[in-house]
Design a protein around this motif. Structure first.
Motif, PDB file in Angstrom:
ATOM      1  N   LEU A  29       0.868  -1.169   0.000  1.00 17.43           N
ATOM      2  CA  LEU A  29       0.000   0.000   0.000  1.00 17.43           C
ATOM      3  C   LEU A  29       0.907   1.222   0.000  1.00 17.43           C
ATOM      4  N   VAL A  30       0.830   2.020  -1.046  1.00 20.97           N
ATOM      5  CA  VAL A  30       1.812   3.071  -1.299  1.00 20.97           C
ATOM      6  C   VAL A  30       1.171   4.449  -1.222  1.00 20.97           C
ATOM      7  N   GLY A  31       1.847   5.361  -0.541  1.00 18.29           N
ATOM      8  CA  GLY A  31       1.440   6.760  -0.509  1.00 18.29           C
ATOM      9  C   GLY A  31       2.503   7.617  -1.168  1.00 18.29           C
ATOM     10  N   ILE A  32       2.133   8.334  -2.230  1.00 19.65           N
ATOM     11  CA  ILE A  32       3.072   9.223  -2.925  1.00 19.65           C
ATOM     12  C   ILE A  32       2.561  10.648  -2.797  1.00 19.65           C
ATOM     13  N   SER A  33       3.271  11.459  -2.036  1.00 25.74           N
ATOM     14  CA  SER A  33       2.859  12.848  -1.841  1.00 25.74           C
ATOM     15  C   SER A  33       3.382  13.737  -2.967  1.00 25.74           C
ATOM     16  N   PRO A  34       2.683  14.838  -3.271  1.00 24.67           N
ATOM     17  CA  PRO A  34       3.219  15.795  -4.245  1.00 24.67           C
ATOM     18  C   PRO A  34       4.574  16.321  -3.770  1.00 24.67           C
ATOM     19  N   LEU A  35       5.489  16.543  -4.695  1.00 22.38           N
ATOM     20  CA  LEU A  35       6.819  17.029  -4.333  1.00 22.38           C
ATOM     21  C   LEU A  35       6.769  18.534  -4.074  1.00 22.38           C
ATOM     22  N   SER A  36       7.499  18.988  -3.069  1.00 22.07           N
ATOM     23  CA  SER A  36       7.527  20.415  -2.742  1.00 22.07           C
ATOM     24  C   SER A  36       8.565  21.132  -3.606  1.00 22.07           C
ATOM     25  N   GLY A  96       9.173  13.949  -1.225  1.00 25.19           N
ATOM     26  CA  GLY A  96      10.365  14.530  -1.814  1.00 25.19           C
ATOM     27  C   GLY A  96      10.189  15.973  -2.212  1.00 25.19           C
ATOM     28  N   SER A  97      11.170  16.467  -2.949  1.00 29.33           N
ATOM     29  CA  SER A  97      11.172  17.859  -3.384  1.00 29.33           C
ATOM     30  C   SER A  97      11.832  17.956  -4.751  1.00 29.33           C
ATOM     31  N   PHE A  98      11.669  19.092  -5.379  1.00 33.30           N
ATOM     32  CA  PHE A  98      12.326  19.347  -6.659  1.00 33.30           C
ATOM     33  C   PHE A  98      12.703  20.820  -6.722  1.00 33.30           C
ATOM     34  N   GLN A  99      13.600  21.136  -7.609  1.00 28.61           N
ATOM     35  CA  GLN A  99      13.894  22.526  -7.908  1.00 28.61           C
ATOM     36  C   GLN A  99      14.287  22.632  -9.370  1.00 28.61           C
ATOM     37  N   GLN A 100      13.862  23.712  -9.991  1.00 31.21           N
ATOM     38  CA  GLN A 100      14.177  23.911 -11.397  1.00 31.21           C
ATOM     39  C   GLN A 100      14.584  25.357 -11.613  1.00 31.21           C
ATOM     40  N   VAL A 101      15.721  25.550 -12.296  1.00 31.51           N
ATOM     41  CA  VAL A 101      16.215  26.874 -12.652  1.00 31.51           C
ATOM     42  C   VAL A 101      16.384  26.900 -14.165  1.00 31.51           C
ATOM     43  N   VAL A 102      15.570  27.722 -14.820  1.00 33.19           N
ATOM     44  CA  VAL A 102      15.534  27.796 -16.275  1.00 33.19           C
ATOM     45  C   VAL A 102      15.238  26.393 -16.835  1.00 33.19           C
ATOM     46  N   GLU A 103      16.181  25.745 -17.526  1.00 33.28           N
ATOM     47  CA  GLU A 103      15.937  24.442 -18.136  1.00 33.28           C
ATOM     48  C   GLU A 103      16.502  23.275 -17.326  1.00 33.28           C
ATOM     49  N   LEU A 104      17.166  23.570 -16.217  1.00 27.41           N
ATOM     50  CA  LEU A 104      17.818  22.520 -15.432  1.00 27.41           C
ATOM     51  C   LEU A 104      17.072  22.294 -14.124  1.00 27.41           C
ATOM     52  N   LEU A 109      14.037  12.273  -3.654  1.00 33.63           N
ATOM     53  CA  LEU A 109      12.966  11.476  -3.071  1.00 33.63           C
ATOM     54  C   LEU A 109      13.450  10.745  -1.827  1.00 33.63           C
ATOM     55  N   ARG A 110      12.556  10.580  -0.860  1.00 34.09           N
ATOM     56  CA  ARG A 110      12.784   9.728   0.303  1.00 34.09           C
ATOM     57  C   ARG A 110      11.697   8.656   0.294  1.00 34.09           C
ATOM     58  N   VAL A 111      12.114   7.408   0.283  1.00 33.87           N
ATOM     59  CA  VAL A 111      11.165   6.298   0.258  1.00 33.87           C
ATOM     60  C   VAL A 111      11.303   5.519   1.552  1.00 33.87           C
ATOM     61  N   LYS A 112      10.189   5.340   2.263  1.00 36.01           N
ATOM     62  CA  LYS A 112      10.198   4.623   3.541  1.00 36.01           C
ATOM     63  C   LYS A 112       9.337   3.375   3.443  1.00 36.01           C
ATOM     64  N   ARG A 113       9.826   2.293   4.048  1.00 37.88           N
ATOM     65  CA  ARG A 113       8.992   1.122   4.278  1.00 37.88           C
ATOM     66  C   ARG A 113       8.697   1.077   5.767  1.00 37.88           C
ATOM     67  N   ILE A 114       7.420   1.046   6.114  1.00 34.97           N
ATOM     68  CA  ILE A 114       7.006   1.110   7.514  1.00 34.97           C
ATOM     69  C   ILE A 114       6.341  -0.207   7.901  1.00 34.97           C
ATOM     70  N   MET A 121      14.538   3.347   5.224  1.00 37.11           N
ATOM     71  CA  MET A 121      14.446   4.502   4.334  1.00 37.11           C
ATOM     72  C   MET A 121      15.590   4.498   3.335  1.00 37.11           C
ATOM     73  N   GLU A 122      15.300   4.936   2.127  1.00 35.14           N
ATOM     74  CA  GLU A 122      16.320   5.084   1.087  1.00 35.14           C
ATOM     75  C   GLU A 122      16.074   6.402   0.367  1.00 35.14           C
ATOM     76  N   SER A 123      17.150   7.081  -0.017  1.00 36.57           N
ATOM     77  CA  SER A 123      17.039   8.346  -0.750  1.00 36.57           C
ATOM     78  C   SER A 123      17.419   8.128  -2.211  1.00 36.57           C
ATOM     79  N   PHE A 124      16.729   8.837  -3.089  1.00 36.16           N
ATOM     80  CA  PHE A 124      17.008   8.785  -4.519  1.00 36.16           C
ATOM     81  C   PHE A 124      17.082  10.215  -5.043  1.00 36.16           C
ATOM     82  N   GLU A 125      18.074  10.489  -5.864  1.00 37.95           N
ATOM     83  CA  GLU A 125      18.219  11.821  -6.445  1.00 37.95           C
ATOM     84  C   GLU A 125      18.532  11.696  -7.928  1.00 37.95           C
ATOM     85  N   ILE A 126      18.032  12.644  -8.677  1.00 39.21           N
ATOM     86  CA  ILE A 126      18.279  12.621 -10.118  1.00 39.21           C
ATOM     87  C   ILE A 126      18.189  14.044 -10.671  1.00 39.21           C
TER      88      ILE A 126
END
Length: 341
Positions: A29-36, A96-104, A109-114, A121-126
């Motif tokens: 059962l997965v909960g995915i929140s909107p990224l800030s 998780g969160s995101f940031q965008q400056v012009v085209e970049l 993301l932080r993913v938790k199994r409870i 918890m594991e973190s993913f970045e891209i």
């Protein structure tokens, strides 16, 4: 011979372990929140909802997992105690969160199994460039899915949403407004989406438009309210013919029936279809409960199920009646909460 028997027994035990572990993983059962948005440019806030939607669509398409609806996540986000889980059954939480400056841009993301007594918890970045955003989200989806369940494969990528599809920025900007406490959609966005949406449009687009129309209708005078609810009814009924397995379409249609004062049997049957297709559909359970005045046992069972799916409708920590769907069903939820305290 003895060694052979031991080998067979061990193999059998391993098969049982594999079967049960796979069964448990298959019932995620997965909960995915909107990224800030980490930047001050608020015009890009909709991207946090878009990234959330594409990751969810990819995971949904390639697994048999269940997902918390946005209505549950929106109330959970208002909780004062940040340690409380989404619901008693929660196994995976993705934030998780995101940031965008012009085209970049950059996504974290932080993913938790409870579980009952432990949390992983594991973190993913891209990083991404604007024109490669969808491909980078797909790669992130694949990585997250494989962490949740090692044999996860991204065999297909979601056909919707894609950033260059018409109506996508407007849809997720509208989703952002509807998720805010007492937020209302922009009438111009609704009119724009009405022009482009047809019965064969992606169901996510139709659901977003339908929910916005329902929310807007409650702020209008009686004649205009009835008119927009009738439009929403036609839109949703036609969409169901092409998307027969979309639970959210059924629950929204049941709500339109309820708000329009339609037959109780129509509301009940449509809400039942919604929870049959998705046992996490809190709106479907709620409408079943509200329309049931004759079967006390069935009503009690549905109340218990609703408490498990969306406990934030009953807690004193969050005013669920006020903020669930922008307070459309405030009076009904308040009565239900008082009955079950």
């Amino acid at each position: 011979m003895i060694v052979f028997k031991k080998t067979i027994i061990c193999y059998g035990i391993l098969c049982v372990i594999f079967y049960f572990s796979h069964s448990i993983l298959g019932a995620e059962l997965v909960g995915i929140s909107p990224l800030s948005n980490q930047r001050h440019r608020k015009q890009n806030d909709w991207l946090g909802y878009y990234i959330q939607a594409r990751i969810k669509a990819n995971l949904e398409l390639n697994s048999d997992w269940l997902f918390h609806p946005q209505s549950v996540l929106s109330l959970w986000a208002l909780r004062p105690d940040r340690s409380q889980p989404i619901s008693p059954q929660t196994t995976i939480v993705i934030e998780g969160s995101f940031q965008q400056v012009v085209e970049l841009g950059h996504i974290s993301l932080r993913v938790k199994r409870i579980t009952i007594d432990k949390e992983w918890m594991e973190s993913f970045e891209i990083s991404y460039e604007q024109d490669s955003l969808d491909r980078r989200i797909d790669l992130l989806s694949k990585q997250v899915g494989a962490w949740i369940q090692p044999d996860f494969k991204l065999k297909k990528t979601a056909p919707f949403p894609l950033q260059d599809q018409p109506g996508v920025p407007e849809l997720y900007a509208m989703s952002q407004k509807l998720s805010a406490p007492e937020g209302l959609p922009d009438i111009r966005e609704i009119l724009y989406l009405e022009e482009m949406v047809g019965k064969k449009s992606p169901y996510e687009l139709i659901c977003g438009l339908g929910e916005a129309m329902v929310a807007l209708s409650q702020s209008l005078e009686d004649r205009e309210r009835k008119s927009i609810l009738k439009k929403a009814e036609v839109l949703l009924r036609e969409a169901i013919l092409n998307h027969k397995s979309c639970s959210r379409l059924y629950s929204l249609l049941a709500e339109v029936y309820y708000l329009s004062g339609n037959y109780a049997s129509w509301i009940e049957k449509t809400a039942e279809d919604a929870v049959r297709l998705d046992p996490q559909n809190d709106l479907g359970y709620l409408l079943k409960i509200m329309i049931n005045n004759s079967d006390a046992d069935a009503r009690s069972k549905d109340v218990d199920l609703l408490k498990k799916v969306n406990p934030w409708l009953f807690t004193d920590a969050v005013d669920g009646a006020r903020f669930f769907q922008n307070g459309i069903l405030k009076e009904e939820l308040s009565r239900l909460k008082n009955e079950n305290h």
